[in-house]
Structures are given as structure tokens and as C-alpha cells.
Design a protein around this motif. Structure first.
Motif, PDB file in Angstrom:
ATOM      1  N   HIS A   1       0.843  -1.208   0.000  1.00  0.00           N
ATOM      2  CA  HIS A   1       0.000   0.000   0.000  1.00  0.00           C
ATOM      3  C   HIS A   1       0.874   1.253   0.000  1.00  0.00           C
ATOM      4  CE1 HIS A   1      -4.151  -1.528   0.506  1.00  0.00           C
ATOM      5  NE2 HIS A   1      -3.549  -2.601   1.039  1.00  0.00           N
ATOM      6  N   ALA A   2       1.947   1.194   0.801  1.00  0.00           N
ATOM      7  CA  ALA A   2       2.837   2.352   0.871  1.00  0.00           C
ATOM      8  C   ALA A   2       3.519   2.587  -0.478  1.00  0.00           C
ATOM      9  CB  ALA A   2       3.883   2.139   1.965  1.00  0.00           C
TER      10      ALA A   2
ATOM     11  N   ASP B   1       1.185   4.269  -2.701  1.00  0.00           N
ATOM     12  CA  ASP B   1       0.978   5.673  -2.301  1.00  0.00           C
ATOM     13  C   ASP B   1       2.239   6.513  -2.475  1.00  0.00           C
ATOM     14  OD1 ASP B   1      -1.667   5.319  -1.575  1.00  0.00           O
ATOM     15  OD2 ASP B   1      -1.153   4.617   0.433  1.00  0.00           O
TER      16      ASP B   1
ATOM     17  N   GLU C   1       5.008   6.212  -0.775  1.00  0.00           N
ATOM     18  CA  GLU C   1       5.486   6.570   0.557  1.00  0.00           C
ATOM     19  C   GLU C   1       6.740   5.795   0.968  1.00  0.00           C
ATOM     20  OE1 GLU C   1       4.478   8.811   2.810  1.00  0.00           O
ATOM     21  OE2 GLU C   1       2.769   9.622   1.717  1.00  0.00           O
ATOM     22  N   LEU C   2       7.295   5.029   0.038  1.00  0.00           N
ATOM     23  CA  LEU C   2       8.530   4.306   0.373  1.00  0.00           C
ATOM     24  C   LEU C   2       9.739   5.076  -0.155  1.00  0.00           C
ATOM     25  CD1 LEU C   2       7.596   0.580  -0.453  1.00  0.00           C
ATOM     26  CD2 LEU C   2       7.620   1.700   1.779  1.00  0.00           C
TER      27      LEU C   2
END
Lengths: 247, 186
Positions: A8-9, A12, A14-15
Motif C-alpha cells: 500500500h505504501a 501511495d 510513501e517508500l
């Protein structure tokens, strides 16, 4: 399968670059993870593109109205906070200047309101029946006709009292003749302009004090006022017989 | 100074008008009541103006949504909290969306309309719903969501993952109930 939260990250963004690279390599070897990532993208896309756009013009207008009110309040608060000392100082200076001006201009005048309040302020005259004091003698000396007036057919001094009116000593003398009681007030300064609705007649000024007829005249630096339940003529006639020995 | 204040008010109004649909939409999705949403949005705008001097100037929408979320948590949630609205365990297992699903994404999402998404979203427990709204609808970063919800970033990550999984399930249930999925699958 790869840690789902990580997938999910990744979807998004977000990694970190390193983590992203690592997860993408793992996905290549896992069909399940690949399918899951695709499902995440599809759901995200669906929610973003198909979710409804809500708005409410009435609420927006009401909000802006409240903002305007708050802004007005903040401006006033700001002004008062910033200039509070200045405003207070200006008021203080105005009061001080007014006080000095009033003291200089009206130093020799007694206002009618002051005269009226003097009657309430000066205590009830002491009875003359008590043993005469030095002040009695001083008063008798002050009033030329005091001894004469001990004749009850003329004017009798029944007592006296002393009060203070803005630093000036005020004497109130209780008098009596055949027609009843009278009050004589002696005030330093000029009261001729201080009596409301007054009428000048010769050296006398007549008017009302506490609803009663009164007649005043100036003798030297003193004003004497006679108050009683009589006509102005009667009061003037009585006052004309009173004189100060040392005005 | 007076001109400075007027500029401040004008700048705030311009920005607030721009993000108002997000503010109101988030308020509505959180409270699920139009009346409460109107109150919440209005209160948030007033609070924001009051604190506008402290706004760091970076992301106005994220800052506004943080105020809305905080206000909702502090005021409305306590009042509205019902038996089904409480948070689930943040550490619970995250379920995959694709493996057990018998419905292909294309069929599910092509047939879904906005009202159904809103309805499905409303069924997601509020902490998870909040995370999904801020992430997928309002496009906030994890850090911004963490600031808004006042939780660690790891919690945001798991709430988003679980929230999406719940949302997907809810959409499937809705689609099956409505009957159009069967046609789509066939």
C-alpha cells in the motif's frame, strides 16, 4: 506475499527509493503481490475519480461572515491593546486640564448644586441651650444683630453648625422669628451666579434651594444665603437686617 | 497594520474558498450528517482564521484538514460514538484485496458510481475511514495524515491498508446486493 502495508505504501509513493526498488524486485517474483498491487491501484483510482464532490455555498457564506466578525473583533482588540496606554493617558490629561481650568475659572463661584448639597452636608445645628462655647462667641461677634436678635419678637439665633464645601468652611445658622424657622448659610466666595433660575434685585439674588425660597447677597468675600418658607420680599427684608461684623 | 490585516483576511478567504469542498466533504464523510458537517466545517474555518498567523505557509489544504480532523475527534466523535463506530485494533491483520475476491476489479469498479463509493465508505469504521479519506480522496501524505490524526506514521500505514481492504469488501457486498456484478462476471 510481500508485507501488505508495504504494498500500500508503494502504491501511495510513501517508500524511500531503496525500499521501493526492493519491493518492486520482490513483486516480480510474486504473482500474488503483483495482483494485490494492481488491486490497490484500481481501488485508489476508483475512489479518487468517482467519489463525489460536496460543497455548500450557504455554509461557505456563513463561515466567511463569521471570519469577517472575528476579523473586526481582532482589529478592535489589536487597536485597544496597542494604544491602551495612550488612550488612558489622554483621558487622564483631559481630566487634569479640566480640573485645573475649572478651579481657576470658577474659584470664586459656588454652584447652586453645591449650595443644595451643603444643606445636606452641614449637620443639624447644635442647640443654643447648651453652654456657650468660644465658637458661640465668635459667631455672636460675626453677626451684628445676634445680641439684638435674642429678642424673640425679632430674630433669634438657635444654633449653628460648621461644614466643609470643597475645602471652604461653611457655616449654617438656625434662626427663628415670630413666623417660624429660617436657615442662614455663610459661604466664602460669590454665589450670585450660582443659584439656578435666580432673579437679581438690587444687591440681592433670589432663587430656590431644595425647593425653598432663598435670598443671597455678597458681603465682602462672603456670601450669605437666607432660606425659609417665606416670600422673597420677606426674606430680603430679614437679610437686609443681617450684617457681618468682619466680612 | 490595518492594511496588513485586510491583506491577511483576503488571503485567507481566497485559500479557504479554494479548499472548502475538501473541508466540507471531509466533514460530511466523517460526521455522516449534513447538519453536523455544516457546523464542523464552519467551526473549522473560524478556528483556522484565528490561528492563521501560525500557519507555516506550506500546504493550506493539509493544514485545514488537520483542523477539521482534530475538531471532529475532540468534539463530534465523542458525541457520536456508537457501538459500531469504535476503532478496531490497529494491529489487526491486513487482509489482501485480490486473493479471495471472486469479482474482477474491472467489473467491480466499472459499475460502481459515486454514491455507492460514499455508501461503502460510510460503512468503514471511522479511524480507518478517516485514513482512507485523507489519503485517497484528499491526497494527503502519510506524514500529513499522521499529524492530522495525531497518531504515529506506522499506524497510518496499517489503517490505510486495512481501511482499503474493508472498503473493497463493502463495495463488493453492495454490488452483489444490487445484482449487477453477477451480470458483469458472466
Amino acid at each position: 506475499m510481500i508485507d501488505l502495508a508495504k504494498l500500500h505504501a508503494l502504491a501511495d509513493g510513501e517508500l524511500s527509493a531503496e525500499e521501493s526498488q526492493l519491493v518492486r524486485e520482490q513483486i516480480l517474483s510474486s504473482e500474488e503481490s503483483n495482483r494485490e498491487l494492481s488491486a490497490i491501484y484500481n481501488l485508489k483510482d476508483c475512489v479518487r475519480t468517482k467519489s463525489q464532490v460536496f460543497t455548500c455555498e450557504v455554509t461557505l457564506a456563513a463561515s466567511m461572515k463569521r471570519v469577517a466578525e472575528l476579523d473586526r473583533k481582532q482589529r478592535v482588540d489589536n487597536f485597544v491593546t496597542r494604544y491602551a496606554w495612550g488612550i488612558s493617558g489622554a483621558f487622564l490629561v483631559m481630566i487634569a486640564v479640566g480640573g485645573v481650568f475649572s478651579r481657576n475659572v470658577n474659584a470664586n463661584q459656588v454652584q447652586s448644586s453645591e449650595i443644595a448639597s451643603t444643606f445636606a452636608m452641614v449637620p443639624t445645628p447644635a442647640s443654643r441651650a447648651a453652654a456657650p462655647t468660644a465658637y458661640d462667641h465668635w459667631l455672636d461677634g460675626l453677626l451684628q444683630h445676634a445680641k439684638v436678635s435674642s429678642d424673640p419678637t425679632h430674630l433669634e439665633v438657635r444654633g449653628w453648625a460648621v461644614g466643609d464645601l470643597e475645602g471652604r468652611r461653611v457655616v449654617k445658622v438656625a434662626l427663628r422669628d415670630l413666623n417660624g424657622d429660617l436657615a442662614l448659610l455663610m459661604i466664602p466666595g460669590n454665589v450670585s451666579e450660582g443659584m439656578g433660575d435666580s432673579v437679581s434685585s438690587g444687591s440681592f439674588v433670589s432663587g430656590k434651594i431644595n425647593g425653598m425660597n432663598s435670598v443671597a447677597k455678597n458681603i465682602g468675600a462672603q456670601s450669605i444665603i437666607l432660606v425659609g418658607d417665606r416670600s422673597y420680599d420677606q426674606l430680603s427684608e430679614i437679610l437686609s437686617r443681617i450684617a457681618l461684623r468682619n466680612p | 497594520m490595518l492594511f496588513g490585516r485586510r491583506d491577511k483576511k483576503d488571503a485567507f478567504e481566497r485559500q479557504a474558498e479554494k479548499v472548502f469542498p475538501s473541508v466540507f466533504g471531509t466533514a460530511l464523510r466523517l460526521t455522516r450528517s449534513r447538519e453536523d458537517a455544516e457546523d464542523l466545517a464552519q467551526e473549522a474555518i473560524v478556528r483556522a482564521y484565528d490561528a492563521y498567523d501560525r500557519f507555516d505557509g506550506t500546504n493550506f489544504k493539509a493544514w485545514m484538514l488537520r483542523i477539521v480532523t482534530n475538531l471532529y475527534i475532540n468534539r463530534y466523535r465523542q458525541r457520536q460514538r456508537g457501538p459500531q463506530l469504535g476503532s478496531l485494533d490497529d494491529e489487526g491483520m491486513i487482509e489482501p484485496m485480490s486473493i479471495e475476491s471472486e469479482i474482477p476489479d474491472r467489473v467491480l469498479f466499472d459499475n460502481t458510481v459515486g454514491a455507492e463509493i460514499e455508501e461503502a465508505l460510510a460503512k468503514v469504521p471511522e479511524d480507518f475511514r478517516m485514513a482512507v479519506i485523507l489519503s485517497d480522496i484528499e491526497d494527503l501524505s502519510y506524514q500529513e495524515i499522521a499529524d492530522a490524526m495525531n497518531v504515529p506514521i506506522g499506524t497510518v500505514r496499517s489503517r490505510i491498508a486495512r481501511g482499503r481492504s474493508m472498503l473493497r469488501k463493502s463495495l463488493e457486498e453492495y454490488a452483489i446486493r444490487e445484482g449487477y456484478l453477477r451480470e458483469g462476471v458472466e
